[in-house]
Design a protein around this motif. Structure first.
Motif, PDB file in Angstrom:
ATOM      1  N   ALA A 730       0.958  -1.323   0.019  1.00  0.00           N
ATOM      2  CA  ALA A 730       0.089  -0.044   0.094  1.00  0.00           C
ATOM      3  C   ALA A 730       0.959   1.065   0.117  1.00  0.00           C
ATOM      4  CB  ALA A 730      -1.080  -0.108   1.010  1.00  0.00           C
ATOM      5  N   CYS A 731       1.991   1.316   1.002  1.00  0.00           N
ATOM      6  CA  CYS A 731       2.765   2.430   0.768  1.00  0.00           C
ATOM      7  C   CYS A 731       3.532   2.656  -0.610  1.00  0.00           C
ATOM      8  CB  CYS A 731       3.803   2.390   1.822  1.00  0.00           C
ATOM      9  SG  CYS A 731       3.255   2.249   3.713  1.00  0.00           S
ATOM     10  N   VAL A 732       3.905   1.563  -1.181  1.00  0.00           N
ATOM     11  CA  VAL A 732       4.490   1.620  -2.404  1.00  0.00           C
ATOM     12  C   VAL A 732       3.745   2.281  -3.627  1.00  0.00           C
ATOM     13  CG1 VAL A 732       5.258   0.253  -4.433  1.00  0.00           C
ATOM     14  CG2 VAL A 732       6.184  -0.373  -2.369  1.00  0.00           C
ATOM     15  N   ARG A 733       2.527   2.051  -3.333  1.00  0.00           N
ATOM     16  CA  ARG A 733       1.357   2.703  -4.528  1.00  0.00           C
ATOM     17  C   ARG A 733       1.130   3.999  -3.844  1.00  0.00           C
ATOM     18  NH1 ARG A 733      -2.209  -2.861  -4.314  1.00  0.00           N
ATOM     19  NH2 ARG A 733      -1.091  -3.912  -5.999  1.00  0.00           N
ATOM     20  N   ALA A 734       0.969   4.433  -2.521  1.00  0.00           N
ATOM     21  CA  ALA A 734       1.012   5.701  -2.268  1.00  0.00           C
ATOM     22  C   ALA A 734       2.258   6.541  -2.842  1.00  0.00           C
ATOM     23  CB  ALA A 734       1.230   5.662  -0.541  1.00  0.00           C
ATOM     24  N   LEU A 771       4.435  -6.894  -5.714  1.00  0.00           N
ATOM     25  CA  LEU A 771       5.383  -6.047  -4.753  1.00  0.00           C
ATOM     26  C   LEU A 771       6.382  -5.610  -5.722  1.00  0.00           C
ATOM     27  CD1 LEU A 771       6.082  -4.309  -2.233  1.00  0.00           C
ATOM     28  CD2 LEU A 771       7.285  -6.449  -1.365  1.00  0.00           C
ATOM     29  N   ARG A 772       7.056  -6.649  -6.257  1.00  0.00           N
ATOM     30  CA  ARG A 772       8.032  -6.209  -7.370  1.00  0.00           C
ATOM     31  C   ARG A 772       7.664  -5.195  -8.304  1.00  0.00           C
ATOM     32  NH1 ARG A 772       9.327 -11.545  -7.777  1.00  0.00           N
ATOM     33  NH2 ARG A 772       9.192 -11.474 -10.045  1.00  0.00           N
ATOM     34  N   GLY A 773       6.538  -5.768  -9.170  1.00  0.00           N
ATOM     35  CA  GLY A 773       5.909  -4.826 -10.164  1.00  0.00           C
ATOM     36  C   GLY A 773       5.499  -3.102  -9.644  1.00  0.00           C
ATOM     37  N   ALA A 774       4.888  -3.342  -8.588  1.00  0.00           N
ATOM     38  CA  ALA A 774       4.360  -2.169  -7.885  1.00  0.00           C
ATOM     39  C   ALA A 774       5.323  -1.047  -7.689  1.00  0.00           C
ATOM     40  CB  ALA A 774       3.637  -2.256  -6.662  1.00  0.00           C
ATOM     41  N   SER A 775       6.770  -1.666  -7.052  1.00  0.00           N
ATOM     42  CA  SER A 775       7.806  -1.039  -6.791  1.00  0.00           C
ATOM     43  C   SER A 775       8.600  -0.379  -7.883  1.00  0.00           C
ATOM     44  CB  SER A 775       9.028  -1.821  -5.972  1.00  0.00           C
ATOM     45  OG  SER A 775       8.256  -2.352  -4.592  1.00  0.00           O
ATOM     46  N   LEU A 776       8.605  -1.203  -9.122  1.00  0.00           N
ATOM     47  CA  LEU A 776       9.269  -0.767  -9.950  1.00  0.00           C
ATOM     48  C   LEU A 776       8.539   0.491 -10.956  1.00  0.00           C
ATOM     49  CD1 LEU A 776      11.669  -0.983 -12.161  1.00  0.00           C
ATOM     50  CD2 LEU A 776      10.431  -2.976 -13.290  1.00  0.00           C
ATOM     51  N   THR A 777       7.214   0.217 -10.718  1.00  0.00           N
ATOM     52  CA  THR A 777       6.410   1.183 -11.533  1.00  0.00           C
ATOM     53  C   THR A 777       6.302   2.608 -10.657  1.00  0.00           C
ATOM     54  OG1 THR A 777       4.766  -0.457 -12.124  1.00  0.00           O
ATOM     55  CG2 THR A 777       3.970   2.028 -11.789  1.00  0.00           C
ATOM     56  N   ASP A 811      14.084 -12.634 -19.986  1.00  0.00           N
ATOM     57  CA  ASP A 811      13.228 -13.712 -19.541  1.00  0.00           C
ATOM     58  C   ASP A 811      12.013 -13.108 -18.799  1.00  0.00           C
ATOM     59  OD1 ASP A 811      14.603 -13.054 -17.414  1.00  0.00           O
ATOM     60  OD2 ASP A 811      14.824 -15.218 -16.477  1.00  0.00           O
ATOM     61  N   ASP A 812      12.159 -11.930 -18.490  1.00  0.00           N
ATOM     62  CA  ASP A 812      10.968 -11.245 -17.878  1.00  0.00           C
ATOM     63  C   ASP A 812      10.612  -9.676 -18.529  1.00  0.00           C
ATOM     64  OD1 ASP A 812       8.846 -10.080 -16.241  1.00  0.00           O
ATOM     65  OD2 ASP A 812      10.015 -11.044 -14.262  1.00  0.00           O
ATOM     66  N   LEU A 813       9.986  -9.598 -19.649  1.00  0.00           N
ATOM     67  CA  LEU A 813       9.918  -8.591 -20.274  1.00  0.00           C
ATOM     68  C   LEU A 813       9.117  -7.367 -19.677  1.00  0.00           C
ATOM     69  CD1 LEU A 813       9.271  -9.939 -24.108  1.00  0.00           C
ATOM     70  CD2 LEU A 813      11.684  -9.045 -22.971  1.00  0.00           C
ATOM     71  N   HIS A 814       8.188  -7.731 -18.636  1.00  0.00           N
ATOM     72  CA  HIS A 814       7.384  -6.873 -17.875  1.00  0.00           C
ATOM     73  C   HIS A 814       8.251  -6.313 -16.916  1.00  0.00           C
ATOM     74  CE1 HIS A 814       3.771  -8.532 -19.601  1.00  0.00           C
ATOM     75  NE2 HIS A 814       4.003  -9.710 -19.464  1.00  0.00           N
ATOM     76  N   MET A 815       9.186  -6.868 -16.480  1.00  0.00           N
ATOM     77  CA  MET A 815      10.015  -6.018 -15.597  1.00  0.00           C
ATOM     78  C   MET A 815      11.208  -5.303 -16.231  1.00  0.00           C
ATOM     79  SD  MET A 815       8.777  -6.487 -12.476  1.00  0.00           S
ATOM     80  CE  MET A 815      10.079  -6.294 -11.451  1.00  0.00           C
ATOM     81  N   MET A 816      11.723  -6.113 -17.404  1.00  0.00           N
ATOM     82  CA  MET A 816      12.725  -5.402 -18.338  1.00  0.00           C
ATOM     83  C   MET A 816      12.352  -4.139 -18.834  1.00  0.00           C
ATOM     84  SD  MET A 816      14.740  -6.827 -21.515  1.00  0.00           S
ATOM     85  CE  MET A 816      13.303  -5.992 -22.537  1.00  0.00           C
TER      86      MET A 816
END
Length: 1318
Positions: A730-734, A771-777, A811-816
Motif C-alpha cells: 500500500a505504501c509503494v502505491r502511495a 510487490l516487485r511490479g508495483a515497486s518498479l512502477t 526472460d521477464d519482459l514486464h520487468m525489463m
C-alpha cells in the motif's frame, strides 16, 4: 480391525453369525447388529456376498423384520444397511429384494412411508447410468432390476414384457395406485422421482409415458392432498428430460384441453401452471416452442376480465369472502411467466406487452384496501402518514391474516425483474410504465414486497447505467487505445504515460452528461420521484433496516447510472442518509447499511462538483465511521475519504472550499495509519488515502491548502510504514501517487525521495511479484517526473542503477521494459552513472536474445537513444558491435542504428560509411543482414540528410541468401520511410518489372507502416494500388499484399475504401481473400478519427465477407470480424444482431467438410472446417470482453454453442473451457440451470483414453485438456456446486473427478488459489 468384533475383510460367514441378533428383544442390540452389518457391507470386497444367495436371502429377511421395528432408530439403521447391502448383493436377489421391501408390512411402525423410504435407499445406492460414460454390466443389471421389479411395483402393471414369460403372474397393486385411491402420501412419488433422476437416461418410452400418466392422475385426483400434488409436479419435471417429442406434444395438448374446461378447479389450474413453470426451467429448448400456444392460457388468470369477474362475484357474495385459491392461481401464473422469461426469453418476445400489462396490474393488487386506483389525493394522504410515522395497518384496517394478495404483488415484482432483464432499456414500457409503477409501490405495507419492488427498480436503473456505460465505452474505445503504428523515440516512450496517470487521479471536474437516449431520459425524469419517495421512507422509523439498505443501494445505483444526477437534490438526500447512519446499532444488518451508505457518499463525491457534496456534514461522519469496530465499514469510509480528497482539491475545488476539510481528512488518515489497534486492511486503505492527499496538495499553486509541515509528516509516516511487511505494498502505491502528482522538488521533504527510492529498489529482489511490479512502477514515476528526479542524489541514482542491473534479463519482459525506461530517465541527466559496464552487459544480453519485441523493444531503443544523446555511447557501441552477430540482426541493427544517429557517429568510433563498406566487402550472411539493418534504421532517422540511396540496398536482392534478401527489402522500406521522394519511385519502377515482387512488397509494407511518411506517400498511392493488386494475387504475395492494400486504404480512405468494398464482389476468391485480410489491418491500425470513413460501409462489407462461399475466406472473414469488433466497437455493436448469426453458424460442425485420407495402411479423418470453427469460437470469446456486447447476446443460444464446442477438436475444447470461466460470472443463472448438461459434456473430455500407440504430442494435449476441464470444474463447483437436488448429476460428476483425478484437482485448486492471491 475397523472396530471391535468387525473383521477387516468380512465374509458371508461373518454376516451369517450375527443375523440371529436382529430378532433380539433388546432394541439396542438390534441397532448395534445393524450397525455392524452396515460396516461389513462397507468394508467387504465387492464380491464377498456374490456367490452366497442363501445368506443374502436371510439378510434380506432380517432387514425386512427390522424395517417393521417399533424403534425408529433401528428402522433408520435398517434403511442405511439396506442401501449398503445392494452395492454388494448379487444381481439375482435384487428383484426379490425390491418386491419384498416395497411390500413390507409396517404394522409395528408409526411411519407408513417406511417401505418407500427403504426402496429409495436401494435406488440411490444402485449403480446408475452417467451420460457421457460407458454403461457397464452392473449398471445394466441394476436398471434391469428397476425395470422388472420396481416400476411395475410402483405402477401396478408390467410395461416391458419379459421374454418367455407368457404365464407370469401380474404384479400386486401398485404403490401409486394405493396412494391415488386412498389419498395418503406414502412417499411413492418421491421414489418415482428418484427413479427418473437416477435411471432416466435408460428408461424406455413406455415407462416414461406410464409414469407421466400416473402423475397427471394424481394432479387431477380430488382425494390426493396438496403435498402429493406438489410432488407430482416435481416428478413430471424430473421425467421431462426423457420425454419424446410426441409425448411432450401430447402432454402439452392434454393440459391445454384441461385448461379449456369450464369446470376446472382453481387448484387444478394452479397445478398445470406449476407444471409449465417446471418444464420451462428443466427443458427450455424443447418446451420453448410451445409457448406460442401456452402463453395465453398462463396469462388468462392475470387478465382484467378475470379480475372484474372476481370483483363481481365478491360483490354478489353476501359474506364478502374472497376466493383465496384464485390468488394462488395468479401467483402460479406469475411464477410461470417469470420462468418463461428467464429460460425461454426468445419464445416470449411476442407476449412482452401482455406480460407487462399483467404484471403492472397485479403489482398494485390490494383487495383488502378500498380502492387501489392511483388516486393522487390518496397518495398525498399516505405520504402524510409516512411523515407522521403512523402504523400502516392501523390506518388502513389491514388486519386480515389470511390474505395472501401480497404474494401476488411480490411475484409481480419478480416477473417485472425478469421482464426488465429480457427487453431493451430503451423500450417505451420501461420508463413509461414500469418505473412509475414501481415508484408508486414504495408505499407497500408488506416488507418483502417492498424490498422486491426496490430491488426491481434498482435492477432497471443498473441495467440502464450499464448500457449507457457500454455505449460510452464503445464510442471512446479506440481513442483510449494506443496507436499500433510504429512510434519510437525518447519523447514518445520515456514517461509517455505520466500525464495520463496524473489525469486518472481525479483532476477532471465531473458533470452529469445529458441524456442520450430514451432510457437515460426516462431515468432523469424519475430521478426526483425516486429521491422524494426514498427520503420519506428513510425518515420513517417503522421502515426496517433491510429496506433502508435497499433504498440507499438504489440511490447509489442511480448516481452511478447517471454519473451524477443529484446536483439539485443532494442536500435533500444527504441529511436523512446521515441521520440514518448516526442512529444505527452494531448488528450485522446495521453494518451492511453502513457499508452501503459509505459507498453512496463515495459515488456522490465522485460524480458531483465540490459545491454539492456538503463536506461540513459528511467529513465528521467519515471520521467516526473510519474508527468503526467493523473493519469493512472502516475500509469503506477510508475509500470514501479518497473520493473527498479528490473532490476538495484544485482544480475541482477552490482553496477556500477545501482547506478546512483537508486538514480534518489528513487527521483521519494519519490516525488510522498510526493507531495500533487498526485492522491491516483499514491501515492499507488509510495509507493509500494519505498518499493521494499528499499528492493532490503538491505544487506552488496548492501551497497552504494543507500545511507543508503536515505534508512532510505524512511523507515520513509513509516512509516508515514502507518498511513494514503488512503495509509495504500500500505504501509503494502511495509513493507512486505522490511521485506522479509532484510538481517541484519542494514537494518532497529533505531526503525523503532518496529514502523511498532506495527502499523501492530493495523490493525489486523480493519474492512477491505484485510487490516487485508495483515497486518498479513507483520507481519509474520517480525517475520520469522531473520534479522527483531532481530530488534524487547522485549516490542514490548510482545505487538504483546497480539494483536495476538484475532486471535486464529478456526472460521477464514486464520487468525489463520499465527498468530500461528508468535507466533512460537517469541517463538524460547523469549518463555516466548509467553507461557502466554492468548496464552495457545487460543491454547486450537483451540484444542477443530473440524474444525482444513490441513495447520491450521500444524501451530498449529509448534507453540506448538516451545514452547516445547524452554523449556516453562509445563503450556501448563497442559492446554492441562485439555481440552484433549473436542475436537477431534486425533487432541489433535497430539498436545500433539508433545509437549511431543519436550519438553523432564520430563520437562513437564508427560511422555510417563504415557499415556501408562492411556491406560491400563482407561475405558472412549474418553480418550482411546486420549491416543492412543498421543502414536502414539510420537512414530512417536521418531522413533527407542521409547519403544512402535505393541502390545501396536493391543490389542485395540478388544475394544467394534468402535472409539477406529479406533484410535488404525491409531495410529498403525502412530507409524509404525517411525519404519517400528519393526511394518510392525506384521501388515502383522495380515493381513494374515483375521481378522480385515478393521482396519489393515487403519494402512497400515497411515503408507504409511509418506514420511520418504518410503525407509524402499520397502522390504515389494510385500507382502503388495498381501494382499491389496485380502482384499480390500470387500465392506467396497474398499476405504481404493484403497488408499493403490495407495500409493504402488507411492513408487515402476516400479513394480506396470504396474499391475494397467493390473487390469483395470479385469472382476471384484470391482477390476477395486479399481484400478481407486488408480490411483487418484497416480496422486494427486506425483510430477514432478514421471511423467516419467506415461508418456506412463497415457493416455491409462484413456481411458480404462473412457470407463468402470460399472456406478459407470464411475463416479470414471471422478473424476480420473479430478485429472490427475489438477496434471499432462503436460501429459494430449497433449492428451486432445482423452479424452475429454468421459467427454462431460457423461454430457448427459441417459433415461435408470431413473427409477421409489414406496414409499407408491407415485411414485418417481430416476436418477442413476446423480452422473456421476455431476462428468462430475466438470471435464468440471476444464478444464477452465488454458489457456492451454481452447485452446484445442471446445467452441461451450462446451457451448452447459453447457447450457443443466441448465435444469438438482439441483447440476448440480448450477455447470453450476459457469461455466457460467467463460465463460463470457473466451468466450465473444460466450456468446454474445447465449444471447437469455441463457435467455430461465435461465427463467424456476428461475420461478420454488414448491408444497405446499415441505419440508424445497427443499425450501432452490430453494432459492439457484434462487440466483445463478440471480447472473449469473446480470453478463451477465453487460457485454453483452446492445446488439442490436438481444438480445431482453434477455432484456425481464432481465426486468422480475428486476420486479419479485427485492429483489434477489439487494442482488446479492450488493454481486458482495462487491466481486469487496474486
Amino acid at each position: 480391525m475397523a472396530s471391535s468384533g468387525i473383521p477387516a475383510n468380512p465374509t458371508s460367514q461373518h454376516v451369517a453369525a450375527i443375523l440371529p441378533k436382529l430378532n433380539d428383544q433388546d432394541s439396542d442390540i438390534r441397532y448395534m447388529t445393524l450397525n455392524d452389518l452396515n460396516k461389513m457391507m462397507l468394508q467387504g470386497n465387492a464380491s464377498f456376498l456374490t456367490h452366497d444367495y442363501t445368506i443374502c436371502a436371510k439378510l434380506v429377511e432380517g432387514l425386512l423384520h427390522t424395517l417393521n421395528d417399533s424403534n425408529g432408530d433401528v428402522q433408520n439403521m435398517s434403511v442405511n444397511t439396506l442401501g449398503s447391502f445392494v452395492k454388494k448383493a448379487p444381481e439375482t436377489i435384487l428383484c426379490p429384494t425390491i418386491e419384498k421391501v416395497s411390500s413390507v408390512d409396517t404394522d409395528n411402525s408409526v411411519d407408513a412411508t417406511m417401505a418407500a423410504t427403504a426402496v429409495r435407499a436401494i435406488v440411490a445406492n444402485l449403480s446408475h447410468p452417467v451420460v457421457g460414460a460407458p454403461r457397464g454390466q452392473k449398471v445394466q443389471e441394476h436398471y434391469s432390476a428397476v425395470s422388472k421389479a420396481l416400476i411395475p411395483r410402483l405402477l401396478g402393471k408390467i410395461l416391458i414384457p419379459l421374454p418367455n414369460s407368457k404365464s407370469a403372474a401380474p404384479p400386486p397393486r401398485g404403490m401409486l395406485q394405493d396412494d391415488l385411491e386412498s389419498g395418503h402420501d406414502s412417499n411413492a412419488l418421491d421414489l418415482l422421482t428418484d427413479v427418473a433422476r437416477y435411471f432416466g437416461p435408460m428408461l424406455q418410452e413406455a415407462e416414461v409415458q406410464a409414469m407421466e400418466q400416473i402423475c397427471l392422475r394424481i394432479l387431477e385426483s380430488s382425494k390426493c392432498g396438496t403435498v402429493m400434488k406438489k410432488k407430482a409436479v416435481t416428478a413430471i419435471a424430473s421425467l421431462s428430460p426423457y420425454f419424446t417429442d410426441a409425448l411432450l406434444a401430447h402432454h402439452v395438448s392434454y393440459s391445454i384441453e384441461q385448461l379449456r374446461q369450464s369446470h376446472i378447479t382453481s387448484q387444478q389450474r394452479k397445478l398445470y401452471l406449476q407444471v409449465y413453470s417446471s418444464l420451462a426451467r428443466t427443458i427450455p429448448q424443447k418446451f420453448g416452442p410451445y409457448l406460442k400456444t401456452l402463453a395465453p392460457f398462463v396469462l388468462a388468470p392475470l387478465s382484467q376480465e378475470e379480475l372484474e369477474q372476481q370483483r363481481d362475484a365478491e360483490a354478489e357474495n353476501e359474506d364478502g369472502e374472497r376466493d383465496f385459491q384464485l390468488e394462488e392461481v395468479r401467483e402460479a401464473a406469475l411464477v410461470a411467466i417469470e420462468s418463461f422469461l428467464q429460460a425461454c426469453a426468445q419464445d416470449m418476445r411476442a407476449y412482452i406487452k401482455d406480460v407487462a400489462e399483467a404484471s403492472l396490474r397485479f403489482l398494485k393488487y390490494e383487495p383488502n384496501v378500498a380502492g387501489d386506483d392511483d388516486d393522487e389525493d390518496m397518495e398525498e394522504e399516505e405520504d402524510d402518514e409516512l411523515d407522521a410515522e403512523e402504523d400502516f395497518e392501523e390506518e388502513t384496517g389491514f388486519d386480515d391474516e389470511d390474505d395472501i394478495s401480497w404474494k401476488v404483488r411480490r411475484c409481480s415484482a419478480k416477473t417485472l425483474h425478469a421482464l426488465i432483464d429480457t427487453i431493451d432499456t430503451n423500450d417505451s414500457v420501461m420508463y413509461g410504465q414500469i418505473a412509475p409503477a414501481l415508484i408508486a409501490r414504495f408505499k407497500e405495507r408488506e416488507e418483502s414486497v417492498r424490498n422486491e419492488v426496490i430491488a426491481t427498480l434498482a435492477f432497471l436503473v443498473s441495467k440502464t447505467g450499464r448500457n449507457t456505460a457500454s455505449h460510452v465505452e464503445a464510442s471512446h474505445h479506440t481513442t483510449t487505445q494506443p496507436s499500433r503504428k510504429r512510434r519510437r523515440g525518447f519523447s514518445e516512450s520515456l514517461g509517455s504515460d505520466l500525464s495520463v496517470q496524473q489525469h486518472t487521479n481525479g483532476y477532471a471536474s465531473p458533470s452529469t452528461p445529458p441524456p442520450t437516449d430514451s432510457a437515460t431520459q426516462g431515468l432523469a425524469k424519475i430521478n426526483p420521484e425516486v429521491v422524494k419517495a426514498t427520503i420519506k421512507l428513510l425518515k420513517s422509523s417503522s421502515v426496517p433496516t433491510t429496506s433502508k439498505q435497499a433504498l440507499v443501494s438504489l440511490i447509489k445505483d442511480m448516481v452511478i447510472a447517471q454519473k451524477g444526477g443529484l446536483a439539485q437534490r443532494a442536500d435533500q438526500i444527504l441529511n436523512p442518509v446521515l441521520d440514518v447512519l448516526g442512529g444505527l446499532g452494531s448488528n450485522a444488518t446495521s453494518n451492511a447499511l453502513r457499508v452501503e451508505i459509505m459507498q453512496l457518499l463515495r459515488v456522490i463525491a465522485q460524480y458531483h462538483s465540490s459545491s454539492v457534496i456538503q463536506p461540513a456534514k459528511v467529513v465528521p461522519a467519515l471520521g467516526k465511521s473510519s474508527k468503526d469496530r467493523y473493519a469493512k465499514v472502516s475500509a469503506e469510509a477510508l475509500m470514501t475519504v479518497e473520493a473527498y480528497v479528490k473532490a476538495l482539491t484544485p482544480p475541482r475545488a477552490s482553496r477556500a472550499q477545501g482547506e478546512q476539510f483537508l486538514t480534518q481528512l489528513y487527521q483521519i488518515t494519519t490516525e488510522r495509519v498510526s493507531a495500533s489497534e487498526t485492522d491491516t486492511e483499514v491501515r492499507q486503505k488509510a495509507v493509500q488515502a494519505l498518499g493521494l492527499l499528499i499528492g493532490r496538495t503538491s505544487g506552488s499553486n496548492n501551497s497552504g491548502i494543507l500545511s507543508q509541515q503536515d505534508r512532510y509528516a505524512g511523507q515520513q509516516l509513509i516512509a516508515e510504514r514502507l518498511k513494514n511487511e503488512l503495509t509495504r505494498l500500500a505504501c509503494v502505491r502511495a509513493v507512486d501517487t505522490i511521485a506522479v502528482l509532484a510538481q517541484s522538488p519542494q514537494d518532497f521533504s529533505q531526503g525523503w525521495a532518496d529514502n523511498v527510492a532506495l527502499e523501492l529498489g530493495a523490493q525489486l529482489n523480493k519474492a512477491s511479484r505484485p510487490l516487485r511490479g508495483a515497486s518498479l512502477t513507483a520507481l519509474r514515476m520517480l525517475a520520469v517526473n522531473q520534479a522527483s528526479r531532481a530530488s534524487l542524489s547522485d549516490d542514490t541514482i548510482r545505487q538504483l542503477v546497480g539494483m536495476l542491473v538484475a532486471l535486464l534479463r529478456p526472460d521477464d519482459l514486464h520487468m525489463m521494459g520499465p527498468a530500461l525506461i528508468v535507466l533512460a530517465a537517469f541517463a538524460k541527466d547523469r549518463p555516466a552513472f548509467v553507461a557502466t559496464n554492468d548496464i552495457i552487459d545487460g543491454i547486450c544480453a537483451i540484444v542477443v536474445s530473440s524474444s525482444v519485441t513490441g513495447a520491450a523493444l521500444d524501451a530498449l531503443v529509448t534507453c540506448v537513444e538516451a545514452i547516445g544523446q547524452a554523449g556516453a555511447g562509445e563503450n556501448l557501441m563497442k559492446a554492441l558491435l562485439n555481440v552484433g552477430t549473436q542475436g537477431d540482426p534486425d533487432v541489433t541493427g535497430q539498436v545500433i542504428g539508433t545509437l549511431l544517429v543519436a550519438g553523432g557517429g564520430s563520437n562513437l568510433g564508427v560511422q555510417l560509411e563504415d557499415f556501408a563498406k562492411e556491406l560491400q566487402t563482407q561475405q558472412d550472411e549474418t553480418k550482411k543482414c546486420l549491416s543492412l539493418s543498421v543502414l536502414g534504421e539510420a537512414a530512417l532517422r536521418l531522413g533527407t540528410d542521409c547519403s544512402l540511396r535505393p541502390d545501396s540496398f536493391m543490389p542485395h536482392f540478388s544475394d544467394a541468401s534468402d535472409k539477406v534478401k529479406l533484410s535488404a527489402a525491409v531495410s529498403l522500406g525502412r530507409a524509404g520511410a525517411g525519404n519517400v521522394k528519393a526511394y518510392l519511385p525506384s521501388i515502383l519502377q522495380a515493381l513494374n518489372s515483375n521481378d522480385r515482387q515478393y521482396l519489393l512488397l515487403h519494402s512497400v509494407k515497411e515503408l507504409l507502416q511509418h506514420s511520418n511518411a504518410e503525407e509524402d506517400i499520397k502522390p504515389y498511392t494510385q500507382v502503388l494500388w495498381q501494382n499491389i493488386i496485380q502482384s499480390g494475387q500470387a500465392e506467396d504475395n497474398k499476405v504481404v499484399g493484403a497488408e499493403c492494400i490495407g495500409r493504402l486504404a488507411i492513408i487515402d480512405p476516400a479513394a480506396y475504401l470504396p474499391q475494397l468494398q467493390t473487390f469483395l464482389q470479385n469472382p476471384n476468391p484470391t482477390v476477395r481473400g486479399m481484400v478481407i485480410s486488408a480490411l483487418r489491418y484497416v480496422f486494427s491500425e486506425t483510430d477514432a478519427e478514421y471511423d467516419a470513413n467506415l461508418r456506412t460501409a463497415i457493416v455491409p462489407m462484413l456481411a458480404t465477407m462473412l457470407a463468402d462461399s470460399n472456406l478459407d475466406n470464411q475463416r479470414v472473414s471471422l478473424t476480420t470480424f473479430n478485429s472490427a469488433f475489438h477496434n471499432k466497437p462503436n460501429l459494430i455493436l449497433p449492428h451486432l444482431q445482423e452479424l452475429l448469426p454468421y459467427a454462431m453458424q460457423a461454430t457448427v460442425i459441417r459433415p461435408e467438410l470431413v473427409r477421409e485420407v489414406k496414409m499407408g495402411p491407415f485411414t485418417l479423418k481430416v476436418d477442413d472446417g476446423k480452422d473456421m470453427r476455431h476462428s468462430a469460437y475466438e470471435t464468440l470469446y471476444a464478444l464477452l470482453d465488454t458489457p456492451a456486447s454481452r447485452q446484445r447476446l442471446d445467452m441461451i443460444a450462446f451457451y448452447d454453442r459453447i457447450v457443443a464446442g466441448l465435444a469438438d477438436e482439441h483447440e476448440i475444447k480448450m477455447l470453450c473451457c476459457l469461455v466457460l470461466t467467463k460465463l460463470l460470472a457473466i451468466a450465473p443463472a444460466e450456468t446454474a440451470r445447465r449444471l447437469d448438461s455441463l457435467a455430461q459434456q465435461l465427463r467424456p473430455v476428461l475420461a478420454e483414453k488414448l491408444k497405446d500407440t499415441a505419440v508424445k504430442q497427443d499425450l501432452e494435449k490430453l494432459a492439457e485438456r484434462q487440466k483445463a476441464v478440471v480447472k473449469v470444474s473446480v470453478l463451477i463447483q465453487k460457485g454453483f456446486g452446492q445446488g439442490g437436488d436438481d444438480a445431482r448429476v453434477w455432484r456425481d460428476y464432481f465426486e468422480w473427478v475428486r476420486k479419479e483425478y485427485g492429483h489434477i484437482l489439487k494442482l488446479a485448486e492450488d493454481e486458482l488459489r495462487g491466481a486469487a492471491d496474486f
